[in-house]
Design an enzyme around this catalytic site. Structure first.
Site, short mmCIF file in Angstrom:
data_model
loop_
_atom_site.label_atom_id
_atom_site.label_comp_id
_atom_site.label_asym_id
_atom_site.label_seq_id
_atom_site.Cartn_x
_atom_site.Cartn_y
_atom_site.Cartn_z
N ARG A 197 0.85 -1.20 0.00
CA ARG A 197 0.00 0.00 0.00
C ARG A 197 0.88 1.24 0.00
NH1 ARG A 197 -2.75 0.73 4.73
NH2 ARG A 197 -4.14 2.20 3.75
N LYS A 251 3.86 -7.05 11.97
CA LYS A 251 3.03 -7.34 10.79
C LYS A 251 3.33 -8.73 10.24
CE LYS A 251 1.80 -5.15 6.42
NZ LYS A 251 1.49 -3.85 5.83
N ARG A 274 -0.93 4.48 13.04
CA ARG A 274 0.15 3.98 13.90
C ARG A 274 -0.12 4.41 15.36
NH1 ARG A 274 5.56 7.33 13.02
NH2 ARG A 274 5.65 6.23 11.05
C1 BTN Z 1 0.63 -3.79 2.32
O1 BTN Z 1 1.30 -2.79 2.03
O2 BTN Z 1 0.44 -4.12 3.49
C2 BTN Z 1 0.01 -4.63 1.22
C3 BTN Z 1 0.93 -5.71 0.77
C4 BTN Z 1 0.33 -6.58 -0.33
C5 BTN Z 1 1.34 -7.56 -0.89
C6 BTN Z 1 0.71 -8.53 -1.84
S1 BTN Z 1 1.80 -9.85 -2.27
C7 BTN Z 1 0.70 -10.38 -3.51
C8 BTN Z 1 0.13 -9.13 -4.16
N1 BTN Z 1 0.99 -8.69 -5.22
C9 BTN Z 1 1.55 -7.51 -4.95
O3 BTN Z 1 2.36 -6.92 -5.69
N2 BTN Z 1 1.14 -7.07 -3.77
C10 BTN Z 1 0.20 -7.97 -3.15
#
Ligand code: BTN
Length: 319
Positions: free
Chosen positions: A115, A180, A314
């Protein structure tokens, strides 16, 4: 390469001779293939005279046949190295004339996306990198709160492996003891007010260990918490079942019926928090989420609602 990896996945030594005869290759061809394997996957292969070759640590590889057979409701596509399963899922969604849910999986991502423009660390066969393409016949309205509910489905999957101390950080992070363990990146293809498709990108830290990766925020994995390597294919199957069951509940009942369950795991409830959007930071006390999944903060004695994909929460006293 996959046949070679399947033999080496046990983390034990295998002689060059044995690898050669199993793969129908000369010993020098085995050596070349091992070099290529290391270059493509980033895995490290030890070579010890008199013993042969072994991976530095055992691996749990994705078993496409097993996953496909266990999930007849879905089209399952397992890839080796991709840029991002979410990017690939966009392509599957664009070609999804059957309007069937599609599960896109990869062993490794070279440009895994998080994100707010962050990257997502995605070492080969370390974790789950999955994107579920989920068609919505009558728009996003039908799936309000989906981002929160997907995190709940991930939490239930992790619970099924015996993980405790799990909580949910708005909108969709899963924490284990404040570290996380999973993140979700939600994207949409089509018209949000009409027929469209959700792309639910899920990253779950499974067998990645602390010493392997430097990540800026505190993180953990199933293996780090449980002390054992997990079967990633079985986990993917359970994850997909939980995701689909929760999506169906959301479509049938709406988020208001799932809100209490989500709130039961809400991290930092009643604590002082900071909500940031770009350079703007808002301080308040966390009250929870409302009937459509918006965040509720108490600010100067008044309750205020917040929603939007670029917001990040946060603890106030965190550095
Ligand atoms: C975050 O920032 O918390 C979200 C992370 C999401 C990661 C997943 S891995 C599978 C899918 N492909 C990506 O490029 N991102 C999501």
């Amino acid at each position: 390469m996959q046949a070679l990896l399947a033999i080496l996945a046990d983390g034990r030594f295998h002689s060059g001779e044995l690898l050669g005869s199993a793969l129908g290759l000369s010993r020098s061809a085995v050596w070349k293939r091992l070099q290529a394997l290391q270059a493509e996957t980033g895995l490290v292969v030890d070579k010890v005279r008199g013993k042969g070759y072994r991976l530095q640590r055992p691996l749990s590889l994705l078993d496409e046949e097993l996953i496909t057979a266990a999930l007849p409701e879905l089209d399952v596509c397992v890839h080796q190295t991709v840029t991002s399963t979410n990017s690939l899922a966009q392509e599957y969604a664009a070609a999804n004339t059957a309007r069937k849910p599609v599960l896109v999986l990869a062993e490794k991502q070279t440009q895994g996306r998080g994100r707010r423009g962050r990257s997502w660390v995605s070492p080969y066969a370390g974790n789950i990198y999955a994107s579920l393409v989920y068609p919505l016949a009558s728009g996003l309205q039908q799936a309000k709160g989906v981002s929160l509910v997907m995190a709940l489905a991930v939490l239930r999957t992790l619970q099924s492996r015996g993980l405790a101390a799990l909580s949910l950080k708005w909108p969709n992070d899963v924490l284990c003891g404040n570290k996380k363990i999973s993140g979700i990146l939600l994207e949409l293809l089509g018209d949000p007010s009409d027929a469209c498709q959700l792309i639910i990108g899920l990253g779950i830290n499974v067998n990645m260990r602390e010493e392997q990766q430097a990540i800026e925020q505190p993180w953990t994995s199933l293996a780090a918490e449980l002390g054992v390597m997990l079967d990633r294919s079985a986990l993917v199957v359970d994850l997909a079942k939980h995701l689909i069951a929760h999506l169906k509940r959301l479509e049938g009942e709406g988020f208001s019926q799932l809100r209490d369950e989500w709130m039961g795991f809400s991290a930092w409830q009643g604590q002082d928090v900071q909500l940031s959007s770009g350079d703007t930071v808002i301080a308040g006390r966390l009250s929870g989420v409302d009937e459509d999944g918006s965040l509720l903060l108490e600010i100067d004695g008044h309750q205020q609602r917040f929603s939007g994909g670029e917001l990040s929460l946060r603890l106030a006293h965190d550095s």
